[in-house]
Design a protein around this motif. Structure first.
Motif, PDB file in Angstrom:
ATOM      1  N   UNK A   1      23.156   2.007  16.913  1.00 21.56           N
ATOM      2  CA  UNK A   1      22.872   3.336  17.467  1.00 21.56           C
ATOM      3  C   UNK A   1      21.477   3.315  18.095  1.00 21.56           C
ATOM      4  N   UNK A   2      21.369   3.976  19.213  1.00 25.38           N
ATOM      5  CA  UNK A   2      20.065   4.114  19.873  1.00 25.38           C
ATOM      6  C   UNK A   2      19.622   5.570  19.758  1.00 25.38           C
ATOM      7  N   UNK A   3      18.371   5.756  19.399  1.00 24.71           N
ATOM      8  CA  UNK A   3      17.797   7.098  19.278  1.00 24.71           C
ATOM      9  C   UNK A   3      16.561   7.194  20.163  1.00 24.71           C
ATOM     10  N   UNK A   4      16.477   8.270  20.906  1.00 25.54           N
ATOM     11  CA  UNK A   4      15.259   8.527  21.680  1.00 25.54           C
ATOM     12  C   UNK A   4      14.642   9.842  21.215  1.00 25.54           C
ATOM     13  N   UNK A   5      13.397   9.767  20.787  1.00 20.32           N
ATOM     14  CA  UNK A   5      12.673  10.976  20.374  1.00 20.32           C
ATOM     15  C   UNK A   5      11.262  10.958  20.971  1.00 20.32           C
ATOM     16  N   UNK A   6      11.166  10.400  22.162  1.00 18.92           N
ATOM     17  CA  UNK A   6       9.853  10.280  22.792  1.00 18.92           C
ATOM     18  C   UNK A   6       9.226  11.613  23.145  1.00 18.92           C
ATOM     19  N   UNK A   7      10.039  12.619  23.297  1.00 20.06           N
ATOM     20  CA  UNK A   7       9.530  13.972  23.527  1.00 20.06           C
ATOM     21  C   UNK A   7       9.702  14.766  22.233  1.00 20.06           C
ATOM     22  N   UNK A   8       8.698  15.560  21.909  1.00 14.12           N
ATOM     23  CA  UNK A   8       8.745  16.257  20.611  1.00 14.12           C
ATOM     24  C   UNK A   8       9.895  17.250  20.525  1.00 14.12           C
ATOM     25  N   UNK A   9      10.385  17.693  21.658  1.00  8.54           N
ATOM     26  CA  UNK A   9      11.398  18.747  21.637  1.00  8.54           C
ATOM     27  C   UNK A   9      12.816  18.195  21.822  1.00  8.54           C
ATOM     28  N   UNK A  10      12.963  16.892  21.779  1.00 10.66           N
ATOM     29  CA  UNK A  10      14.277  16.325  22.108  1.00 10.66           C
ATOM     30  C   UNK A  10      14.643  15.160  21.191  1.00 10.66           C
ATOM     31  N   UNK A  11      15.892  15.145  20.771  1.00  8.00           N
ATOM     32  CA  UNK A  11      16.474  13.985  20.101  1.00  8.00           C
ATOM     33  C   UNK A  11      17.789  13.663  20.803  1.00  8.00           C
ATOM     34  N   UNK A  12      17.936  12.424  21.235  1.00 11.42           N
ATOM     35  CA  UNK A  12      19.186  11.991  21.873  1.00 11.42           C
ATOM     36  C   UNK A  12      19.634  10.716  21.178  1.00 11.42           C
ATOM     37  N   UNK A  13      20.896  10.652  20.804  1.00 11.44           N
ATOM     38  CA  UNK A  13      21.410   9.489  20.088  1.00 11.44           C
ATOM     39  C   UNK A  13      22.797   9.132  20.592  1.00 11.44           C
TER      40      UNK A  13
END
Lengths: 394, 214
Positions: free
Chosen positions: A209-221
């Motif tokens: 699984x890949x998770x992106x949370x580089x922005x404080x207001x966003x989580x994408x997985x």
């Protein structure tokens, strides 16, 4: 009858080591702020431990507790290389299908966690649930749900907080919002006799699984997984036929996105999200939202449904309002609605539940959760129950 | 020789006099200005912007005074004090942690102080009887018992006493907005291991909104 009772109890005891989204809404923190796993659950990180180590009606500094907590300084060891944690839960409840059902007290979970971070960018985490070792009262079989595993382990590669991170191994795919309530049934379905669990506690699959949370207001997985766990689940169409939710050896694909806007200098915290799990004609979808007033209130709404073509369709709703009365007491009210339509059943099945309860942190790491439930099931009339949970965590 | 010396002193004095910035029309002479909530609500805001979390905090426990000479703004001095226990972050448990020994240690170090020694880079603009001074405040910042040299960008809005200003407070009014950053490590604030740099910023941005009268 006893087997039915057990199955019903287990049906409503969907224990799992999960994050506490209510507190996420009250504090404005994402799941990953307090947990090693990006979508919550399992071992708490240093901040997760630190946020709760001194929460309790009776303070850890009180004269008779101070010696007990004297050696407790950290949940991380060897300069942050090793992180340890645990969740143990016991529940006392009565099955809702009969007014005469007997109260049963049973362990729900005894999970031990560890995370090893040999270098900053790499964490290896794992869980083992000791409760899964116990055997059923009238059977040689251990009481485990279809798809449940005794443990899980994964490696998380996170080069930087601003870059996507990769998780691979045997772990629970990120779907929905992980609630710290063992009786909510977002991932369950009704039959003519009971409520059954679709996504088992400690369900996990091999995958990545890949998770992106580089922005404080966003989580994408997004992830790709095997289907060994889900393939063990049996779903009935309401007649004699039962089906597996997955088709052959197809991979299971998941995707999840959450936005976490905050306003009024961090006094208003929100999250809105959705997820999908797909395998062939089987689909599990969630939409969820939370609104929190810092230090005061949280309102959570969740809609989760599954669809297996020509077999079953479910739609489960819950809404909960929680109030932070003190730092150690969180009373709440919750409404739940579970609806199932089996393709070959004579009609749909629905259960409505109203719950009044409280999360009371008696001592640091010790939570007592009394609940009073009023149930309106497909059976005759209403019934009501006291339900108690004791949760020890670290 | 004596003539040369007099000329040199006169030159230095002229240079010194010409470098002093003044507020046009304002009377010379240092006056004490004291923070006064009748003029406006004195408060500080502080922001920790870490990769995982942004924390906004406020404090209304601000006291202080300063000496301001409208004819020599560079000579401004003063001291602003914030009570640590009045600092809030909208999360009572987090506030408790902020006060304890691991972070600001309010028990041992109950106040945070900015001591202004002078102003530099002073510029004045005047419009409609209101003078706005922009400058860099030079001084020292004391937090967690550690004092370090510090500078702050300041904007001072100066209003000479008038019938209008008397409705808020007597004397001249000076309203100040100041901003600067504080590096936690410089003040020996280590916090919980693993938290600073991830959920709490290594540097805290501070903005002060101060209201005073002479």
């Amino acid at each position: 009858m006893q087997a039915l009772l057990i199955s019903i109890i287990m049906g409503i005891a969907t224990a799992t080591a999960v994050a506490i989204p209510q507190f996420s809404a009250i504090s404005g923190n994402r799941c990953s702020n307090c947990h090693v796993a990006p979508s919550g659950g399992g071992v708490r990180n240093d901040l997760g431990w630190y946020s709760w180590y001194d929460v309790g009606l009776i303070s850890r500094d009180s004269s008779f507790l101070a010696p007990m907590y004297a050696i407790d300084k950290e949940n991380t060891f060897f300069d942050g290389m090793l992180t340890l944690g645990m969740d143990a839960r016991v529940q006392s409840t009565r099955a809702f299908t009969s007014p005469d059902s007997k109260r049963a007290t049973f362990p729900m979970q005894a999970s031990l966690y560890a995370a090893l971070t040999p270098i900053k960018a790499v964490t290896i985490e794992g869980m083992f649930n000791l409760a899964a070792l116990r055997q059923g009262p009238n059977s040689d079989q251990r009481i485990v749900y279809a798809g449940q595993r005794m443990g899980s382990a994964s490696v998380i590669i996170a080069p930087s907080l601003s870059l996507p991170q990769l998780r691979a191994g045997l772990f629970r795919p990120s779907i929905g919002m992980r609630y710290d309530d063992h009786t909510m049934g977002a991932y369950s379905f009704m039959t003519s006799t009971t409520r059954q669990t679709l996504v088992a506690p400690d369900w996990s699959e091999y995958g990545a699984e890949i998770t992106y949370e580089g922005l404080k207001w966003l989580t994408v997985q997004t992830g790709v997984f095997g289907s060994e766990g889900l393939s063990q689940v049996r779903i009935s169409d309401g007649a004699t036929q039962s089906y597996s939710p997955i088709s052959g050896n197809q991979p299971t694909i998941t995707a999840r996105a959450v936005v976490w806007p905050r306003a009024f200098d961090g006094n208003l915290n929100m999250w809105f999200g959705g997820s999908i799990l797909r395998n062939g004609s089987f689909m599990l979808t969630s939409a969820f939202a939370g609104i929190g007033l810092s230090d005061h209130l949280s309102l959570l709404i969740d809609r989760t449904g599954m669809d297996l073509d020509d077999v079953i369709e479910t739609e489960n709703w819950s809404a909960e309002l929680m109030y932070q009365a003190t730092t150690w007491a969180f009373p709440y009210i919750r409404a739940e609605r579970y609806w199932t339509d089996q393709a070959n059943a004579s009609g749909t099945v629905q259960t409505n539940t109203a719950i009044v309860g409280a999360q009371i942190f008696l001592l640091p790491y010790v939570e007592f959760r009394p609940e009073y439930r009023v149930l309106d099931t497909w059976r005759d009339g209403y019934s009501s129950r006291w339900n108690f949970q004791l949760h020890i965590f670290y | 020789m004596r003539k040369t010396l007099i000329l040199a002193v006169a030159f230095v004095a002229a240079v010194a006099f010409s470098s002093a910035t003044s507020i046009p029309g304002a009377a010379a002479g240092a006056k004490k200005y004291t923070l006064n909530n009748s003029v406006g609500k004195n408060a500080i805001e502080f922001v920790s912007d870490a990769p995982m979390e942004k924390i906004n905090g406020t404090s209304d426990g601000v006291d202080g005074s300063f000496m301001l000479d409208a004819a020599n703004l560079e000579a401004t001095t003063g001291k602003i004090t914030v009570k640590v226990m009045t600092m809030k972050t909208a999360n009572s448990k987090r506030d408790e942690h902020m006060y304890d020994a691991m972070w600001l240690d309010a028990g041992t170090y109950p106040t945070i102080v900015f001591d202004v020694k002078s102003l530099k880079d002073v510029k004045v603009t005047t419009k409609d009887g209101r003078s706005v001074v922009t400058a860099t405040a030079v001084g020292s910042f004391t937090c967690h018992g550690v004092t370090k040299p510090s500078t702050a960008n300041v904007t001072i809005t100066y209003l000479p006493e008038s019938a209008e200003t008397k409705k808020r407070a007597s004397g001249n009014l000076a309203m100040i907005e100041a901003s600067f950053t504080v590096a936690l490590a410089e003040h020996n604030i280590t916090g919980k291991a693993g938290v600073v740099g991830k959920s709490v910023g290594e540097k805290i941005a501070v903005t002060a909104k101060l209201f005073s009268n002479s």
